[in-house]
Structures are given as C-alpha cells and as structure tokens.
Write a protein that holds these residues in place. Structure first.
Motif, PDB file in Angstrom:
ATOM      1  N   ARG A 121      -3.363  -5.206   6.777  1.00  0.00           N
ATOM      2  CA  ARG A 121      -4.511  -6.101   6.797  1.00  0.00           C
ATOM      3  C   ARG A 121      -4.612  -6.875   8.115  1.00  0.00           C
ATOM      4  NH1 ARG A 121      -3.041  -5.177   1.720  1.00  0.00           N
ATOM      5  NH2 ARG A 121      -4.607  -5.229   0.045  1.00  0.00           N
ATOM      6  N   LEU A 122      -3.507  -6.943   8.837  1.00  0.00           N
ATOM      7  CA  LEU A 122      -3.509  -7.616  10.139  1.00  0.00           C
ATOM      8  C   LEU A 122      -3.741  -6.639  11.289  1.00  0.00           C
ATOM      9  CD1 LEU A 122      -0.563 -10.137   9.631  1.00  0.00           C
ATOM     10  CD2 LEU A 122      -3.023 -10.598   9.488  1.00  0.00           C
ATOM     11  N   GLY A 123      -3.961  -5.385  10.968  1.00  0.00           N
ATOM     12  CA  GLY A 123      -4.282  -4.410  11.997  1.00  0.00           C
ATOM     13  C   GLY A 123      -3.096  -3.728  12.626  1.00  0.00           C
ATOM     14  N   LEU A 124      -1.917  -3.862  12.032  1.00  0.00           N
ATOM     15  CA  LEU A 124      -0.732  -3.163  12.513  1.00  0.00           C
ATOM     16  C   LEU A 124      -0.623  -1.818  11.791  1.00  0.00           C
ATOM     17  CD1 LEU A 124       1.700  -6.203  12.478  1.00  0.00           C
ATOM     18  CD2 LEU A 124       0.624  -5.185  14.486  1.00  0.00           C
ATOM     19  N   ARG A 125      -0.022  -0.850  12.465  1.00  0.00           N
ATOM     20  CA  ARG A 125       0.052   0.497  11.889  1.00  0.00           C
ATOM     21  C   ARG A 125       1.307   0.638  11.041  1.00  0.00           C
ATOM     22  NH1 ARG A 125      -0.581   1.054  17.247  1.00  0.00           N
ATOM     23  NH2 ARG A 125      -2.701   1.419  18.021  1.00  0.00           N
ATOM     24  N   VAL A 126       1.121   0.972   9.781  1.00  0.00           N
ATOM     25  CA  VAL A 126       2.210   1.270   8.860  1.00  0.00           C
ATOM     26  C   VAL A 126       1.806   2.486   8.042  1.00  0.00           C
ATOM     27  CG1 VAL A 126       3.149  -1.073   8.669  1.00  0.00           C
ATOM     28  CG2 VAL A 126       1.245  -0.393   7.208  1.00  0.00           C
ATOM     29  N   PRO A 127       2.763   3.334   7.648  1.00  0.00           N
ATOM     30  CA  PRO A 127       2.410   4.473   6.802  1.00  0.00           C
ATOM     31  C   PRO A 127       1.871   4.008   5.452  1.00  0.00           C
ATOM     32  CG  PRO A 127       4.590   4.755   7.788  1.00  0.00           C
ATOM     33  CD  PRO A 127       4.179   3.337   8.042  1.00  0.00           C
ATOM     34  N   GLU A 128       1.036   4.830   4.845  1.00  0.00           N
ATOM     35  CA  GLU A 128       0.517   4.531   3.518  1.00  0.00           C
ATOM     36  C   GLU A 128       1.651   4.563   2.492  1.00  0.00           C
ATOM     37  OE1 GLU A 128      -2.502   3.676   2.489  1.00  0.00           O
ATOM     38  OE2 GLU A 128      -3.387   3.744   4.495  1.00  0.00           O
ATOM     39  N   LEU A 129       1.526   3.739   1.473  1.00  0.00           N
ATOM     40  CA  LEU A 129       2.504   3.686   0.394  1.00  0.00           C
ATOM     41  C   LEU A 129       1.899   4.202  -0.902  1.00  0.00           C
ATOM     42  CD1 LEU A 129       4.136   0.152   0.874  1.00  0.00           C
ATOM     43  CD2 LEU A 129       4.746   2.310   1.970  1.00  0.00           C
ATOM     44  N   ALA A 130       2.777   4.675  -1.771  1.00  0.00           N
ATOM     45  CA  ALA A 130       2.361   5.090  -3.111  1.00  0.00           C
ATOM     46  C   ALA A 130       3.513   4.824  -4.064  1.00  0.00           C
ATOM     47  CB  ALA A 130       1.980   6.569  -3.132  1.00  0.00           C
ATOM     48  N   GLY A 131       3.171   4.564  -5.318  1.00  0.00           N
ATOM     49  CA  GLY A 131       4.190   4.516  -6.346  1.00  0.00           C
ATOM     50  C   GLY A 131       4.540   5.947  -6.734  1.00  0.00           C
ATOM     51  N   LEU A 132       5.817   6.289  -6.665  1.00  0.00           N
ATOM     52  CA  LEU A 132       6.265   7.657  -6.958  1.00  0.00           C
ATOM     53  C   LEU A 132       7.027   7.665  -8.275  1.00  0.00           C
ATOM     54  CD1 LEU A 132       7.542   9.342  -3.659  1.00  0.00           C
ATOM     55  CD2 LEU A 132       5.885  10.250  -5.267  1.00  0.00           C
ATOM     56  N   VAL A 133       6.464   8.362  -9.247  1.00  0.00           N
ATOM     57  CA  VAL A 133       7.106   8.453 -10.555  1.00  0.00           C
ATOM     58  C   VAL A 133       8.095   9.617 -10.519  1.00  0.00           C
ATOM     59  CG1 VAL A 133       6.761   8.748 -13.018  1.00  0.00           C
ATOM     60  CG2 VAL A 133       5.056   7.506 -11.666  1.00  0.00           C
ATOM     61  N   LEU A 134       9.335   9.312 -10.786  1.00  0.00           N
ATOM     62  CA  LEU A 134      10.405  10.299 -10.679  1.00  0.00           C
ATOM     63  C   LEU A 134      10.942  10.680 -12.052  1.00  0.00           C
ATOM     64  CD1 LEU A 134      12.562  11.865  -8.983  1.00  0.00           C
ATOM     65  CD2 LEU A 134      13.960   9.794  -9.127  1.00  0.00           C
TER      66      LEU A 134
END
Length: 275
Positions: free
Chosen positions: A58-71
């Motif tokens: 939200r501050l304009g920095l680059r981070v990879p997308e996240l997801a909840g991973l059901v294992l």
C-alpha cells in the motif's frame, strides 16, 4: 482476508531459510514459497509477513503476492527427508504462500545500485516495522525484472512476542547502520514526508484485516482476533509519525553511490569501481 488456494505438490525445500520454507505448487496453477505454521518460529512470523507485505504494498514498495495455502499433510508422505516430513505433518491446514519469482536474484550491493530515494523508502519502512533482518549479511531482497523486491518479514514487529511491553518496544529507535541499503545514503527524511501521512488508522486496520483469524485466535491477553488486530494498529500508528527522527545511519559509501542506479551494463568496470 488472504486469498486461499490449496497446495497440490511439494516440490523442494528452500534451505536458505531458518524455518525451512518449501516450494509448492497450488490448485490455481501458481508456484509459491510456502511458510509453515508448524515451523519453529510459529504463526506469529506468518502474521508479521502478512502485515508487512500488506503495508509495504500500500506504500508502493514491491513485495511478492501472498496467499493462504491450505496444506493436506498427505503431501509429505513421499518426502525422503524426515525433517521435511515432520514439518508437513505438523502444518496441516492454513499456511502462508509467497509468490515465487522465477529467475530472481539475491540483492548484491556490488552488482545493483539503489538511489537515495528508494533506499530511504525501504529503510523508513523497515524502521516502522522494526525489521532486524535486512543487513548486508542477509539482505532479504531480490532483484527481479530489473526491480528491487522485499521479502522475508518474519523477524519484524518484535513487540508482538511480548504484548505487555509492546508500547515501550514500539517507541524504541531503529539502528540502520548495518542495513543492506545504508551505503546508498538513504533519504529517510524524504521518505517520512511521503509515507508517514499515508499510515493512518484506517489503512492499518485494512492491512490487519488480511490476517486470518486462525493465526490470531487464542493470543494470550486478548479476547478476540479483532482485539489483536487493534493492538497492531495501536503499536504502529504512533511509530509512523516520528520514527524517522530515531533512525541511526552510518556514513554512505561514495564508491557505491558513484554508479548508476540498477544493474550495471558492464560488470567489469562496475566491480572495479567498488574495490
């Protein structure tokens, strides 16, 4: 809340990380670096990852997308490594997936130059979340498609390991003299002028809402997941206002600053410039 997908195949462990994350494939056809609830650091590292990634984005920095991973722990039955088997068995249910960036390279200050503005934004952000794990020894940054990306925020927000001391801990200064971007003369004051006004209670509440309830339920001293989310907002909001005044930086390295921003076009002279 995080988008949820199901892990379909465990590919390989990432042994660079202390928590032994692994590369997995999911039913959305994506590939993720999976961070496990059963790892030694526990679920709070996953909470920190979600909060920091959401705030950074939200501050304009680059981070990879996240997801909840059901294992489904059955995915670990064919693993020859008993440590990996145990980790998968103990992490059934919702874990964290970090988008895998194919071909990304680890940040190297001798090969990639960061301008003072971008360096200042990263240092200011790390000061806000009290990131103790972005040193030159372990930058936790990648260069992907020519841009700088921030990863691995599990060692941030250290006050959430002892909530009774959160207010005092969140008020402490930030020593960035060992920061991976300190040699590039980060303009922290300019970053504060740009970013601090954007860190509002509304924005922090929006970010905290992305943390799954299951990682917040049962937190000692709180009667609900929303109460824990409110505590994160209460710790971060005042820190954003003035943390730039309490950042310690060492002197810039003029040899690194002399090079143009980005990947050098001729690595020979570029490396000569920093000897």
């Amino acid at each position: 809340m995080l988008r949820e997908v199901a892990a379909t195949r465990y590919v390989t462990p990432l042994r660079e990380g202390g928590s032994l994350p692994g590369v997995v494939e999911a039913d959305d056809l994506g590939t993720y670096a999976m961070k496990f609830t059963g790892a030694g650091q526990g679920r709070k590292t996953l909470v920190a990852e979600v909060l920091c990634a959401g705030l950074a984005r939200r501050l304009g920095l680059r981070v990879p997308e996240l997801a909840g991973l059901v294992l489904d722990p059955v995915l670990g039955l064919g693993e020859p490594d008993p440590e990996v088997q145990e980790l998968l068995r103990s992490s059934g249910g919702l874990n964290l997936g970090v988008e895998f960036l194919p071909g990304a390279l680890g940040f190297d200050a001798l090969a990639y130059t960061v301008d003072a503005r971008e360096a200042g934004r990263v240092v200011w952000f790390d000061a806000l979340v009290n990131n103790v794990d972005r040193s030159w020894r372990n930058p936790n940054m990648l260069v992907w498609q020519g841009d700088l990306w921030l990863i691995d925020h599990g060692a941030t927000l250290i006050w959430h390991h002892n909530w009774p001391t959160a207010a005092a801990s969140a008020a402490r200064p930030y020593d960035a003299s060992d920061h991976a971007l300190a040699p590039f003369a980060p303009d922290v004051a300019a970053a504060a002028r740009e970013l601090a006004p954007r860190v509002t209670a509304s924005l922090l509440t929006e970010v905290a809402a992305e943390v799954p309830d299951t990682w917040l339920t049962g937190e000692p001293g709180f009667d609900s997941p929303d109460a824990v989310r409110d505590a994160y907002v209460a710790a971060l909001l005042p820190r954003a206002r003035d943390i730039h005044q309490r950042v310690t930086l060492g002197p810039p390295d003029q040899r690194l600053r002399a090079r143009p921003t980005g990947w050098p076009t001729d690595t020979g002279p570029a490396r000569e410039a920093v000897r």
